[in-house]
Design an enzyme around this catalytic site. Sequence first.
Site, PDB file in Angstrom:
ATOM      1  N   ASP A  21       0.983  -1.270  -0.062  1.00 25.34           N
ATOM      2  CA  ASP A  21       0.245  -0.110  -0.113  1.00 25.34           C
ATOM      3  C   ASP A  21       1.010   1.148   0.142  1.00 25.34           C
ATOM      4  OD1 ASP A  21      -2.051   1.856   0.317  1.00 25.34           O
ATOM      5  OD2 ASP A  21      -2.052   1.621   2.578  1.00 25.34           O
ATOM      6  N   ASN A  23      -0.629   4.401  -0.547  1.00 28.65           N
ATOM      7  CA  ASN A  23      -1.330   5.857  -0.306  1.00 28.65           C
ATOM      8  C   ASN A  23      -1.827   5.720   1.242  1.00 28.65           C
ATOM      9  OD1 ASN A  23      -3.315   4.077  -0.406  1.00 28.65           O
ATOM     10  ND2 ASN A  23      -4.440   5.308  -2.128  1.00 28.65           N
ATOM     11  N   ASP A  25      -4.313   3.847   2.583  1.00 27.82           N
ATOM     12  CA  ASP A  25      -5.681   3.398   3.001  1.00 27.82           C
ATOM     13  C   ASP A  25      -5.792   1.994   3.394  1.00 27.82           C
ATOM     14  OD1 ASP A  25      -5.142   1.925   0.599  1.00 27.82           O
ATOM     15  OD2 ASP A  25      -6.965   3.280  -0.717  1.00 27.82           O
ATOM     16  N   ASP A  29      -1.955  -1.151  -3.760  1.00 24.88           N
ATOM     17  CA  ASP A  29      -2.360  -0.748  -5.067  1.00 24.88           C
ATOM     18  C   ASP A  29      -1.302  -0.868  -5.964  1.00 24.88           C
ATOM     19  OD1 ASP A  29      -0.327   1.081  -3.839  1.00 24.88           O
ATOM     20  OD2 ASP A  29      -1.877   2.312  -2.719  1.00 24.88           O
ATOM     21  N   ASP A  98      -6.164 -10.940 -14.890  1.00 25.77           N
ATOM     22  CA  ASP A  98      -7.127 -12.232 -14.654  1.00 25.77           C
ATOM     23  C   ASP A  98      -8.237 -11.754 -15.483  1.00 25.77           C
ATOM     24  OD1 ASP A  98      -8.456 -14.037 -13.132  1.00 25.77           O
ATOM     25  OD2 ASP A  98      -7.135 -13.553 -11.341  1.00 25.77           O
ATOM     26  N   ASP A 199     -10.393 -17.090 -15.392  1.00 30.17           N
ATOM     27  CA  ASP A 199     -11.153 -17.474 -14.276  1.00 30.17           C
ATOM     28  C   ASP A 199     -12.468 -18.480 -14.758  1.00 30.17           C
ATOM     29  OD1 ASP A 199     -11.675 -16.884 -11.233  1.00 30.17           O
ATOM     30  OD2 ASP A 199     -13.637 -16.262 -12.052  1.00 30.17           O
ATOM     31  N   GLU A 259      -8.191 -21.564 -15.355  1.00 25.90           N
ATOM     32  CA  GLU A 259      -8.593 -22.274 -14.497  1.00 25.90           C
ATOM     33  C   GLU A 259      -9.573 -23.243 -14.334  1.00 25.90           C
ATOM     34  OE1 GLU A 259     -11.499 -20.534 -11.814  1.00 25.90           O
ATOM     35  OE2 GLU A 259     -10.361 -21.057 -10.001  1.00 25.90           O
ATOM     36  N   HIS A 331      -4.429 -17.649  -4.342  1.00 21.20           N
ATOM     37  CA  HIS A 331      -5.398 -16.946  -3.497  1.00 21.20           C
ATOM     38  C   HIS A 331      -6.559 -17.470  -3.237  1.00 21.20           C
ATOM     39  CE1 HIS A 331      -6.844 -16.820  -7.407  1.00 21.20           C
ATOM     40  NE2 HIS A 331      -8.101 -16.476  -7.182  1.00 21.20           N
ATOM     41  N   ASP A 332      -6.810 -18.876  -3.497  1.00 23.96           N
ATOM     42  CA  ASP A 332      -8.041 -19.618  -3.305  1.00 23.96           C
ATOM     43  C   ASP A 332      -7.630 -20.590  -2.258  1.00 23.96           C
ATOM     44  OD1 ASP A 332      -9.827 -17.976  -4.535  1.00 23.96           O
ATOM     45  OD2 ASP A 332      -9.589 -19.436  -6.341  1.00 23.96           O
TER      46      ASP A 332
HETATM   47  C1  NOJ Z   1     -12.094 -18.411  -9.281  1.00 25.47           C
HETATM   48  C2  NOJ Z   1     -11.188 -17.289  -8.353  1.00 25.47           C
HETATM   49  O1  NOJ Z   1      -9.859 -17.731  -8.303  1.00 25.47           O
HETATM   50  C3  NOJ Z   1     -11.929 -17.137  -6.959  1.00 25.47           C
HETATM   51  O2  NOJ Z   1     -11.186 -16.482  -6.349  1.00 25.47           O
HETATM   52  C4  NOJ Z   1     -13.299 -16.494  -7.341  1.00 25.47           C
HETATM   53  O3  NOJ Z   1     -14.111 -16.337  -6.199  1.00 25.47           O
HETATM   54  C5  NOJ Z   1     -14.091 -17.319  -8.223  1.00 25.47           C
HETATM   55  N1  NOJ Z   1     -13.474 -18.093  -9.312  1.00 25.47           N
HETATM   56  C6  NOJ Z   1     -15.376 -16.702  -9.020  1.00 25.47           C
HETATM   57  O4  NOJ Z   1     -14.731 -15.828  -9.953  1.00 25.47           O
END
Ligand code: NOJ
Length: 554
Positions: A21, A23, A25, A29, A98, A199, A259, A331-332
């Site tokens: 970050d 700025n 907040d 960013d 993405d 995605d 994905e 990130h999932d």
């Molecule tokens: C897969 C993404 O990696 C995930 O983070 C997202 O919640 C779902 N697709 C819906 O877009």
Amino acid sequence: MKKKWWLDTVVYQIYPKSFMDTNGDGIGDLKGIIRQLDYIERLGVNVIWLNPVNRSPMRDNGYDISDYYDIDSSLGTREDMEELICEAGKRHIKILMDLVVNHVSCEHKWFQDVLQNPESPYRDYFIIRETADGNAPNNFRNYFGDSVWTRIGNSNRFYFHTFAKEQPDLNWENPLLRQEICDIILYWQSKGIAGFRIDAIGNIKKSEKILSECKVPADGEDGLANGDDYLLNQPGIGEFLGELRDKAFKPYDSMTVAEVSVPQKDLEAYIGENGFFSMVFDFSYADIDTNGIIKPCEFAPWDLKDLKHCIYQSQEDTQKVGWAAPYLENHDQPRSVNKYLPDGEIQYYSITMLGVLYFFLRGTPYIYQGQEIGMSNYPFHDIRQFNDIGALATYKRAMDAGDSEEKIMDYLRRRSRDNARTPMQWSDEPYAGFTEGSPWMPVNPNFKEINVKREEADEKSVLAFYKKMIRLRRKSEYKEAIVYGFFEGIETNEAEDFIYKRIAENQEVLVTINYASRRRPWCVERADYDILLNNYDSIESEMQPYQAVVFGKK
Ligand code: NOJ
């Protein structure tokens, strides 16, 4: 396989909200990414995948886009994005965006128009059904646990959503919609974007059944039924994907990683010589602890034999037709050290062993921010600490089904996606140097020990080891085998041995791993090999706990 530019890449995945970050907040960013480009260059990668940065109400942290042509103001501006592409380019780093096109945000102007005007020209951009009795067309469940249908206002009309109700699905059967998507892709490529992580692309084609009026037997207390069989990889999807490849990706020779879990029989169509994508992410080993589970908060049992089988099988299937995309984290997922290592055994040797295990597989390796310094899961203790729409939905669904708070919290602590979304740990300064404000997600309390600044100054840190792995892959004389070589899994009948070779015409690399906390005998003949990389200082008569060695044939 023909040598394409994206075979020789190592990808660093950035979750912009949690990276840096500038700025104050509390939200990362684009300027923060620009500021840290030197770090990324020092790491040695040559591609960055950015999680979504387009304008979004952020219900699902950007996976709900309300304007594909703009950048979300919390992350920056279009000018920042152009600067990022340019500054990264100066460092020979390409950027992947993405591409979220299975659905939009309910705040996208197309959907807003549909809500306000039943005759909207965008009506057919979405999947809308009207029922005579005012009940939803059917009782299939979406990926976040609710019905796939949500009512429009007080009408008898319902729209379809694979994910949350704030993410209405797009109707890919409509050629006008498909053209809009091509235009978006072409636009960003014309700005210098080198490709996309795509995605939920396996969901764009829906079966007749999931869109029809049919009540199916429920598989849970909620009266709903899992819809995967009717929602994923449906016949006919190839026409849409082929069109995308030819009209949008080919003109720019883009790198595309989708994905989507693809059954072996379809792999060639997806990643073969003229496949839809450069590569696809395989879920089999990332989800080894949850595969096949339908009930919330349950785990699937697994052991090292299963893990090895998943990885080797995936490599063998993939190399018959194309290229893989090995990863430990994204990130999932929760942090890999917590998933794949026993509690109490997360330390330098075991973390670097995990790194070696996946990094020298055949394919483009992906590193998720923080993985390279050994970041671990956050010690969540209260449901109010979670931000993820998925975690909150799981909590509600499990509570409704009568699960105990303790069981649910245990599950989320181990499995929640929020584990990967806490701020990047840059230093031992307040909030790990991520922000001068108050961070949108809590910083892991272990930041004083686990942070970039400390590890950059330490020759024997996880970060230093990751840099060595990257250098070995990208710059060494064994590159031909490490990047392009054939994969051969070696079986020893011992679950804790993970051994594989990478074989090129005149080169061979041997990866040897002791996936155990005790010393164990060597199980490979080493006389003909030089040591290219070792997470210990020496080679003893036995393998050390969690020792990982990469050998190169003399
Ligand atoms: C897969 C993404 O990696 C995930 O983070 C997202 O919640 C779902 N697709 C819906 O877009």
